[in-house]
Design a protein around this motif. Structure first.
Motif, PDB file in Angstrom:
ATOM      1  N   SER A   1       1.526  -1.356   0.179  1.00  0.00           N
ATOM      2  CA  SER A   1      -0.096  -0.041  -0.355  1.00  0.00           C
ATOM      3  C   SER A   1       1.197   0.964  -0.260  1.00  0.00           C
ATOM      4  O   SER A   1       2.013   1.237   0.850  1.00  0.00           O
TER       5      SER A   1
ATOM      6  N   THR B   1       3.147  -0.251   7.007  1.00  0.00           N
ATOM      7  CA  THR B   1       2.415   0.514   6.853  1.00  0.00           C
ATOM      8  C   THR B   1       2.257   1.397   8.265  1.00  0.00           C
ATOM      9  O   THR B   1       1.262   2.599   7.963  1.00  0.00           O
TER      10      THR B   1
ATOM     11  N   ARG C   1      -4.900   8.003  -1.081  1.00  0.00           N
ATOM     12  CA  ARG C   1      -4.187   6.632  -0.203  1.00  0.00           C
ATOM     13  C   ARG C   1      -4.401   5.448  -1.523  1.00  0.00           C
ATOM     14  O   ARG C   1      -5.997   4.761  -1.804  1.00  0.00           O
ATOM     15  N   TRP C   2      -3.412   4.731  -1.703  1.00  0.00           N
ATOM     16  CA  TRP C   2      -4.052   3.278  -2.574  1.00  0.00           C
ATOM     17  C   TRP C   2      -2.847   2.701  -1.526  1.00  0.00           C
ATOM     18  O   TRP C   2      -2.712   2.006  -1.759  1.00  0.00           O
ATOM     19  N   ALA C   3      -4.735   1.078  -1.005  1.00  0.00           N
ATOM     20  CA  ALA C   3      -4.400   0.536  -0.301  1.00  0.00           C
ATOM     21  C   ALA C   3      -4.027  -0.618  -1.018  1.00  0.00           C
ATOM     22  O   ALA C   3      -5.292  -0.868  -2.252  1.00  0.00           O
ATOM     23  N   GLY C   4      -3.314  -1.739  -0.928  1.00  0.00           N
ATOM     24  CA  GLY C   4      -3.323  -2.802  -2.432  1.00  0.00           C
ATOM     25  C   GLY C   4      -3.039  -1.735  -3.263  1.00  0.00           C
ATOM     26  O   GLY C   4      -3.533  -2.365  -4.925  1.00  0.00           O
ATOM     27  N   ALA C   5      -1.656  -1.152  -3.284  1.00  0.00           N
ATOM     28  CA  ALA C   5      -1.781  -0.452  -4.867  1.00  0.00           C
ATOM     29  C   ALA C   5      -0.790  -1.070  -5.967  1.00  0.00           C
ATOM     30  O   ALA C   5      -1.010  -1.659  -6.860  1.00  0.00           O
TER      31      ALA C   5
END
Ligand SMILES: Cc1cc2nc3c(=O)[nH]c(=O)nc-3n(C[C@H](O)[C@H](O)[C@H](O)COP(=O)(O)OP(=O)(O)OC[C@H]3O[C@@H](n4cnc5c(N)ncnc54)[C@H](O)[C@@H]3O)c2cc1C
Length: 463
Positions: A300, A362, A397-401
């Protein structure tokens, strides 16, 4: 009746798959789970200037993105960056990358020493590469081991990892050498990296390596959506696919909440979502496919985009800088967008975008937006003496990017491909498999659609 293809996921891979499937005459529906198309392609106005908040450059050395941009009417707008000269923040200041490096791996001791990115002791250690016997890659090794054994940990930590981090937000001690630096495998199998790279043709040539689109490369996704809509493709947002199952004639997607699912049937399906989402929607009938997909991990990241009054900012030359993890800064990389992209010229706003977050780390991403902006400003103050206050900021915010191409990735993808090939009318594409960059995702979409039109697959007319 025209055969119907459902594309699950409306990022660049899914939109491209829809484009190529429509061009082959299929009736096409795109089911996108979120409220918008584009996935990691997204732009917004910061201080009134349109700026990418996700991907921001297209690799122009590969044909796929450039060709697709032309096909959706953006060919005339592709622009090379004004500068691609990036620096590394190392040992107290910004330093240029070694001339002719390959993903941070220097071509000569002299070019390494000239940058000062690593201390003289680390240059001496790198010289061992010229004396060591060959250290073949074998099945696969972590990048840190494959490169480190030859050039030492200093080169890995301060050069190779920051460059790989820019692409995968990953760690050199996990990332696969075969999957992330395939061009170095033969060189390592033969012996010295420095000698092998010296003999490789130098990078460069007349054509620009990268291209952008005024206003942002997110416009590629937007233009695709316009073309697809005009071509009669059914485009649905807020259409989260929960379950994908086989039917006697093709595939059924269960869309929406479990309490009120809607069934969408298709003759063939292209799954273009991140691997964990693909794993969740496939059941045991997909053989070992779901488990293999679930094994691909993701990093992320967050992007902090800042706008300053241009007359208060004096950025160093170049397109931005990378920061090795060993420097223990919040910022992992910074792009001076308004310097890098020529369409900002004349604007009274200077735009800087900073990336934060690496795989497995994280903690920083838990901080709230104001803290991230303050932390980024502190780093910019220390690294480039930028003391101006921003007039606008966006934290994305790029979760699991970004999928992690960890050791064994290429073998895992081969297993995924062969399991997928056993499912009639089924194809996968997206960043998880053969490259995270936009052209690689487009190439994957082309292959996915071609596989559905091959022998024993979805015929264009059914019923
Ligand atoms: C911050 C950042 C910067 C980057 N910079 C660059 C760059 O400059 N150049 C470059 O080439 N690449 C860059 N990349 C990488 C590149 O942008 C991505 O790898 C690529 O866009 C991924 O496309 P995709 O279609 O595979 O996946 P995504 O963009 O993730 O699209 C997948 C879509 O599937 C949807 N979805 C998920 N689950 C479901 C479900 N169950 N049902 C329906 N839909 C679902 C999602 O909402 C999403 O829209 C960057 C990535 C990031 C995060």
């Amino acid at each position: 009746m025209t055969a119907r293809i459902v594309v699950v996921g409306g990022g660049i891979a899914g939109l491209s798959a829809a484009f190529y499937a429509r061009r082959r005459g299929f009736s096409v529906t795109v089911l996108e789970g979120s409220k918008r198309f584009g996935g990691k392609l997204l732009r917004a106005e910061v201080a009134g200037v349109s700026t990418d908040l996700g991907a921001e450059a297209l690799l122009a050395r590969r044909p796929e993105a450039v060709d697709l941009a032309r096909e959706v009417g953006l060919g005339g707008e592709l622009v090379p960056p004004a500068t691609t000269q990036a620096a590394v923040y190392s040992r107290g200041r910004l330093r240029p990358l070694p001339a002719g490096h390959v993903m941070g791996v220097p071509r000569s001791l002299r070019s390494l020493a000239a940058t000062g990115i690593v201390p003289p002791t680390a240059v001496l250690r790198a010289a061992a590469d010229l004396l060591l016997p060959p250290t073949p890659v074998g099945d696969d090794v972590p990048v840190a081991r494959g490169i480190g054994i030859r050039l030492g940990r200093g080169v890995v930590d301060r050069l190779v990892e920051p460059l790989l981090g820019g692409v995968y937000a990953g760690r050199a001690d996990r990332l696969s050498l075969r999957a992330t630096l395939p061009q170095l495998v033969d060189v390592l199998d033969r012996g010295s990296l420095l000698r092998g790279l010296r003999d490789l043709p130098p990078p460069g040539g007349a054509d620009p390596v990268f291209a952008g689109i005024p206003g942002g490369v997110a416009r590629l996704g937007e233009a695709l959506v316009d073309v697809l809509r005009a071509d009669g493709v059914e485009l649905r947002t807020s259409a989260m696919v929960r379950v994908l199952r086989r039917t006697p004639t093709g595939w059924r997607c269960d869309v929406g909440p479990a309490s009120a699912p809607e069934a969408v049937d298709a003759d063939g399906v292209v799954v273009a979502v991140p691997a964990p989402a693909a794993a969740r929607m496939l059941g045991p009938e997909a053989g070992g496919l779901a488990a293999e997909l679930a094994g691909i991990e993701y990093a992320s990241v967050a992007v902090v985009t800042l706008a300053f009054p241009a007359d208060q900012v004096n950025l160093p030359a170049g397109s931005g800088f990378l920061v090795p993890a060993v420097e223990r800064r919040l910022v992992k990389a910074a792009t001076f967008s308004s310097v890098k992209w020529p369409w900002y010229a004349g604007s009274d706003v200077a735009v800087v975008r900073c990336s934060i977050g690496r795989f497995g780390d994280t903690a920083d991403l838990q901080r709230d937006d104001a803290e991230l902006v303050a932390g980024v400003l502190a780093d910019l103050g220390a690294i480039v003496r930028l003391r101006a206050q921003p007039i606008d900021s966006i934290v994305t915010r790029w979760a699991g990017a970004l999928p992690q191409y960890d050791v064994g990735h290429a073998a895992r993808v081969a297993r995924i491909r062969s399991a997928a090939a056993r499912l009639p009318g089924f194809a996968l594409c997206g960043a998880a498999y053969d490259g995270v960059g936009i052209p690689a995702c487009i190439a994957g979409a082309q292959r996915a659609v071609a596989s559905l039109t091959g022998p024993r697959s979805v015929s264009r007319t059914a019923g």
